[in-house]
Each structure stands twice: as C-alpha cells, then as structure tokens.
Design a protein around this motif. Structure first.
Motif, PDB file in Angstrom:
ATOM      1  N   ALA A  69       0.821  -1.208   0.000  1.00 39.43           N
ATOM      2  CA  ALA A  69       0.000   0.000   0.000  1.00 39.43           C
ATOM      3  C   ALA A  69       0.860   1.264   0.000  1.00 39.43           C
ATOM      4  O   ALA A  69       0.523   2.259  -0.651  1.00 39.43           O
ATOM      5  N   LEU A  70       1.973   1.222   0.721  1.00 40.07           N
ATOM      6  CA  LEU A  70       2.823   2.413   0.818  1.00 40.07           C
ATOM      7  C   LEU A  70       3.675   2.641  -0.427  1.00 40.07           C
ATOM      8  O   LEU A  70       4.003   3.783  -0.744  1.00 40.07           O
ATOM      9  N   VAL A  71       4.056   1.590  -1.122  1.00 42.81           N
ATOM     10  CA  VAL A  71       4.895   1.783  -2.314  1.00 42.81           C
ATOM     11  C   VAL A  71       4.073   1.833  -3.601  1.00 42.81           C
ATOM     12  O   VAL A  71       4.620   2.109  -4.665  1.00 42.81           O
ATOM     13  N   MET A  72       2.782   1.597  -3.517  1.00 41.09           N
ATOM     14  CA  MET A  72       1.945   1.556  -4.714  1.00 41.09           C
ATOM     15  C   MET A  72       1.983   2.852  -5.539  1.00 41.09           C
ATOM     16  O   MET A  72       2.008   2.787  -6.766  1.00 41.09           O
ATOM     17  N   PRO A  73       2.005   4.052  -4.925  1.00 43.79           N
ATOM     18  CA  PRO A  73       2.091   5.252  -5.764  1.00 43.79           C
ATOM     19  C   PRO A  73       3.340   5.284  -6.648  1.00 43.79           C
ATOM     20  O   PRO A  73       3.284   5.722  -7.797  1.00 43.79           O
ATOM     21  N   VAL A  74       4.463   4.807  -6.125  1.00 43.77           N
ATOM     22  CA  VAL A  74       5.691   4.795  -6.926  1.00 43.77           C
ATOM     23  C   VAL A  74       5.562   3.772  -8.058  1.00 43.77           C
ATOM     24  O   VAL A  74       5.964   4.027  -9.185  1.00 43.77           O
ATOM     25  N   LEU A  75       4.989   2.615  -7.750  1.00 43.52           N
ATOM     26  CA  LEU A  75       4.801   1.602  -8.788  1.00 43.52           C
ATOM     27  C   LEU A  75       3.836   2.087  -9.865  1.00 43.52           C
ATOM     28  O   LEU A  75       4.079   1.894 -11.056  1.00 43.52           O
ATOM     29  N   LEU A  76       2.737   2.739  -9.455  1.00 41.15           N
ATOM     30  CA  LEU A  76       1.759   3.215 -10.430  1.00 41.15           C
ATOM     31  C   LEU A  76       2.285   4.378 -11.260  1.00 41.15           C
ATOM     32  O   LEU A  76       1.851   4.577 -12.392  1.00 41.15           O
ATOM     33  N   SER A  77       3.215   5.145 -10.711  1.00 42.24           N
ATOM     34  CA  SER A  77       3.750   6.283 -11.469  1.00 42.24           C
ATOM     35  C   SER A  77       4.664   5.831 -12.603  1.00 42.24           C
ATOM     36  O   SER A  77       5.045   6.635 -13.445  1.00 42.24           O
ATOM     37  N   SER A  78       5.010   4.544 -12.636  1.00 44.65           N
ATOM     38  CA  SER A  78       5.866   4.033 -13.701  1.00 44.65           C
ATOM     39  C   SER A  78       5.101   3.746 -14.983  1.00 44.65           C
ATOM     40  O   SER A  78       5.708   3.511 -16.022  1.00 44.65           O
ATOM     41  N   PHE A  79       3.779   3.747 -14.909  1.00 44.58           N
ATOM     42  CA  PHE A  79       2.951   3.414 -16.063  1.00 44.58           C
ATOM     43  C   PHE A  79       2.106   4.602 -16.471  1.00 44.58           C
ATOM     44  O   PHE A  79       1.673   5.381 -15.627  1.00 44.58           O
ATOM     45  N   ASP A  80       1.865   4.748 -17.761  1.00 45.80           N
ATOM     46  CA  ASP A  80       1.000   5.815 -18.243  1.00 45.80           C
ATOM     47  C   ASP A  80      -0.441   5.497 -17.904  1.00 45.80           C
ATOM     48  O   ASP A  80      -0.850   4.348 -17.887  1.00 45.80           O
ATOM     49  N   GLY A  81      -1.203   6.541 -17.651  1.00 46.03           N
ATOM     50  CA  GLY A  81      -2.615   6.355 -17.358  1.00 46.03           C
ATOM     51  C   GLY A  81      -3.092   7.322 -16.299  1.00 46.03           C
ATOM     52  O   GLY A  81      -2.366   8.216 -15.848  1.00 46.03           O
ATOM     53  N   ALA A  82      -4.335   7.145 -15.909  1.00 44.78           N
ATOM     54  CA  ALA A  82      -4.963   8.050 -14.948  1.00 44.78           C
ATOM     55  C   ALA A  82      -4.261   8.055 -13.590  1.00 44.78           C
ATOM     56  O   ALA A  82      -4.060   9.133 -13.016  1.00 44.78           O
ATOM     57  N   PRO A  83      -3.872   6.891 -13.014  1.00 44.61           N
ATOM     58  CA  PRO A  83      -3.188   6.955 -11.715  1.00 44.61           C
ATOM     59  C   PRO A  83      -1.881   7.753 -11.778  1.00 44.61           C
ATOM     60  O   PRO A  83      -1.562   8.517 -10.867  1.00 44.61           O
ATOM     61  N   ASN A  84      -1.144   7.601 -12.859  1.00 40.92           N
ATOM     62  CA  ASN A  84       0.103   8.335 -13.036  1.00 40.92           C
ATOM     63  C   ASN A  84      -0.168   9.841 -13.069  1.00 40.92           C
ATOM     64  O   ASN A  84       0.556  10.619 -12.444  1.00 40.92           O
ATOM     65  N   ASP A  85      -1.208  10.257 -13.790  1.00 42.75           N
ATOM     66  CA  ASP A  85      -1.536  11.680 -13.882  1.00 42.75           C
ATOM     67  C   ASP A  85      -1.931  12.259 -12.524  1.00 42.75           C
ATOM     68  O   ASP A  85      -1.534  13.370 -12.180  1.00 42.75           O
TER      69      ASP A  85
END
Length: 108
Positions: free
Chosen positions: A15-31
């Motif tokens: 849960a704590l590292v998920m933002p960093v993992l999601l920022s590696s991919f293009d899409g709505a979570p990254n934005d």
C-alpha cells in the motif's frame, strides 16, 4: 500469529509503495500522482518517506518469515505461495528502487 503479522506487513508495504509503482505506467493513476507531486515539494518528501517505510515493512515481513519458518515439506498449491510472493515482492522492490530516484529528479 506470525503468518498474520507477515501478511499485514506485506500488505502495508504494498500500500505504501503503490504510488511509486503506479507512477511508472502511463494512465490516470500516473496523472493523479504527478499532479499531487506538483502541488508542493513536501508531497515529494512525504512520498519518499512512505516508500521507505513500505520497504522497511517488506524487510520486516522477511525477518518474521525467516524467524517463524515452518520446517518440513508442504505439498500442493501451498508450496507455491511463499516463493511466488517472494519473487513478486522482490521484483516490485527492484522497480521501486529504480523508479523512486527518477521520480525525485523529475519533481525537484
């Protein structure tokens, strides 16, 4: 009890590292993550601190697992769970350790 502690530490770490993992991919979570990071430099340091705590949770889960490892053989699908969790967590840890410095350089 050790299995519950290990599961809680793993889930909290993810849960704590998920933002960093999601920022590696293009899409709505990254934005959304990038917009949040652009609001304030403090948000970047909050993300870095949360990620370090998440990685520490994974290390704690590994320590609990090693201390309370069951001896003997397990058969069936249960024999695949621990190695799979270990491999997936290791790959995610590698991606986090690679992506976090790049994310910091992009937003400082």
């Amino acid at each position: 009890m050790a299995l519950i502690a290990e599961a809680v530490l793993l889930i909290l770490g993810y849960a704590l590292v998920m933002p960093v993992l999601l920022s590696s991919f293009d899409g709505a979570p990254n934005d959304v993550i990038r917009a949040w990071l652009n609001q304030s430099p403090a948000n970047l340091w909050l993300l870095v601190a949360g990620t370090i705590v998440g990685l520490a949770c994974w290390i704690g889960a590994a320590a609990v697992e090693k201390k309370h490892r069951r001896q003997g053989r397990m058969g069936g699908w249960k024999s695949l769970v621990r190695p799979t969790v270990t491999v997936v967590t290791g790959l995610c840890g590698f991606c986090v350790c690679f992506s976090l410095p790049l994310l910091c350089m992009a937003h400082l």
